[in-house]
Design an enzyme around this catalytic site. Structure first.
Site, PDB file in Angstrom:
ATOM      1  N   THR A   5      21.537  11.007  13.747  1.00  0.00           N
ATOM      2  CA  THR A   5      21.427   9.560  13.911  1.00  0.00           C
ATOM      3  C   THR A   5      20.832   8.877  12.682  1.00  0.00           C
ATOM      4  OG1 THR A   5      19.237   9.715  14.935  1.00  0.00           O
ATOM      5  CG2 THR A   5      21.144   9.809  16.409  1.00  0.00           C
ATOM      6  N   ASP A   6      21.029   7.579  12.635  1.00  0.00           N
ATOM      7  CA  ASP A   6      20.405   6.775  11.593  1.00  0.00           C
ATOM      8  C   ASP A   6      19.122   6.156  12.156  1.00  0.00           C
ATOM      9  OD1 ASP A   6      21.196   4.622  13.195  1.00  0.00           O
ATOM     10  OD2 ASP A   6      22.833   4.030  11.873  1.00  0.00           O
ATOM     11  N   PHE A   7      18.523   5.236  11.450  1.00  0.00           N
ATOM     12  CA  PHE A   7      17.240   4.668  11.876  1.00  0.00           C
ATOM     13  C   PHE A   7      17.335   3.867  13.171  1.00  0.00           C
ATOM     14  CE2 PHE A   7      19.221   1.358   9.468  1.00  0.00           C
ATOM     15  CZ  PHE A   7      18.819   0.172  10.052  1.00  0.00           C
ATOM     16  N   THR A   8      18.557   3.531  13.623  1.00  0.00           N
ATOM     17  CA  THR A   8      18.719   2.772  14.871  1.00  0.00           C
ATOM     18  C   THR A   8      18.865   3.679  16.089  1.00  0.00           C
ATOM     19  OG1 THR A   8      21.142   2.685  14.747  1.00  0.00           O
ATOM     20  CG2 THR A   8      19.917   0.943  13.599  1.00  0.00           C
ATOM     21  N   LEU A  43      21.541   5.529  16.495  1.00  0.00           N
ATOM     22  CA  LEU A  43      22.987   5.699  16.679  1.00  0.00           C
ATOM     23  C   LEU A  43      23.498   6.782  15.736  1.00  0.00           C
ATOM     24  CD1 LEU A  43      24.062   1.935  16.772  1.00  0.00           C
ATOM     25  CD2 LEU A  43      23.489   3.430  18.691  1.00  0.00           C
TER      26      LEU A  43
END
Length: 155
Positions: free
Chosen positions: A26-29, A31
């Site tokens: 995932t990324d920082f969100t 997602l």
């Protein structure tokens, strides 16, 4: 029970490979980072071939080694996947045309398609030149192809 990793399973000509979304995907969100869908699709294609009886190491272990490279990939992002999601990578080998294999893939969460890919892979010699897959390889893939071209029927 076994500790061996799974290569997924076939339902008809569809290969299904379960994957779980981990923090690293995932990324920082929270997602799934867009590039990781490409990784999921690679696993799906490789494990599909593995269940067809074609291993990448086996392709390299011939007197005339060969490999597959992705020559085209078109992705359509539909919905996001999130951390801890249970996903299925769905793979269909559609056609063999000369040195090319045409493949459709999808990452799904339940009944929801999240990302789709139209993929073209090319069989190559180890120096990078295209080559036709061997007759034995085509025989292993053929039961799962949706379409066969007249030129391929002669091989």
């Amino acid at each position: 029970m076994t500790d061996r990793p799974t290569a997924g399973r076939f339902e008809g000509r569809e290969h299904r490979l379960p994957v779980r979304v981990y923090y690293e995907d995932t990324d920082f969100t929270g997602l799934v980072y867009h590039a990781n869908y490409v990784r999921y699709f690679e696993r799906g294609r490789s494990d599909c071939l593995r269940l067809m009886g074609i291993g990448h190491a086996e392709l390299l272990d011939h007197d005339q080694p060969m490999a597959f490279v992705v020559s085209k990939m078109a992705l359509t992002f539909l919905k996001p996947a999130r951390i801890d999601d249970e996903l299925v990578v769905r793979t269909w080998y559609d056609a063999a045309k000369g040195p090319r294999l045409l493949i459709t893939q999808e990452v799904a969460r339940g009944d929801d398609a999240l990302c789709r890919a139209e993929v073209e892979v090319v069989c190559i010699h180890m120096d990078g030149r295209p080559r036709r897959p061997t007759k034995a390889l085509i025989e292993k893939v053929s039961p799962w192809l949706a379409a066969k071209t007249p030129a391929d029927a002669k091989d």
